[in-house]
Design an enzyme around this catalytic site. Sequence first.
Site, short mmCIF file in Angstrom:
data_model
loop_
_atom_site.label_atom_id
_atom_site.label_comp_id
_atom_site.label_asym_id
_atom_site.label_seq_id
_atom_site.Cartn_x
_atom_site.Cartn_y
_atom_site.Cartn_z
N HIS A 51 -16.63 -37.07 38.95
CA HIS A 51 -17.59 -36.68 37.71
C HIS A 51 -17.08 -35.97 38.09
CE1 HIS A 51 -20.21 -37.94 34.58
NE2 HIS A 51 -20.59 -36.60 34.92
N GLU A 52 -17.86 -35.32 38.74
CA GLU A 52 -18.36 -33.48 39.26
C GLU A 52 -17.14 -32.63 39.66
OE1 GLU A 52 -21.03 -32.82 38.27
OE2 GLU A 52 -21.93 -34.69 38.76
N HIS A 103 -15.49 -31.88 36.08
CA HIS A 103 -16.28 -31.43 35.12
C HIS A 103 -16.24 -29.37 35.58
CE1 HIS A 103 -19.70 -32.19 33.12
NE2 HIS A 103 -20.22 -33.42 34.57
N CYS A 156 -23.99 -38.57 32.46
CA CYS A 156 -23.74 -37.35 32.35
C CYS A 156 -24.79 -36.24 31.55
CB CYS A 156 -22.58 -36.27 31.48
SG CYS A 156 -22.42 -34.67 32.25
ZN ZN Z 1 -21.82 -34.48 34.26
#
Ligand code: ZN
Length: 179
Positions: A147-148, A151, A105
């Site tokens: 993953h996004e 966030h 990341c």
């Molecule tokens: Zn990330």
Amino acid sequence: MQVGNPVLREVAGEVDERWLKTKEADRLIEEMVATMRAAPGVGLAAPQIGLSLQLVVLEDRDSTISDLDEDFLAEVGRRTVPLTVLMNPTIEVFGKPDVELFEGCLSVHGFSGVTPRHHRARVHALNHLGEEITLDWTGWPARILQHECDHLLGNLYIDRMDTRTFSTNENLMATLEDE
Ligand code: ZN
């Protein structure tokens, strides 16, 4: 923003569709794309540049992928992802999170860890024009989506990773070269 900055742990606010039509929105999206490409990375969420907004950019370019080993690409299910802007995404995952690969990341700079993800993910969102879009992806692109979207909920891959695999990228490369 690097890990430890509180903005990375907040639940990001919804984007107002009307805001999309503004010059400010255009500039912000441009900045995010430039930051992602410069890193280089395959995705960036607004909290990573300090804005608690449900806004994500994604891209996995041919030029990056063509440098990688074909067997490796096939193994991880990685392929070209065109530049995509997602606003207010909602994600649905399928099956068990049983795909275990090293993930990194831009906000945990210089490190990677084995992170289990679902093989398939479906996202509903608005694109940069405010149109509703659905992405139904598998493999590495599905990992990027997970993953996004994480966030935007204040989650980082380090929350999900196998902590004993956590490594500097340098040490990881050295290990892979020895194999
Ligand atoms: Zn990330």
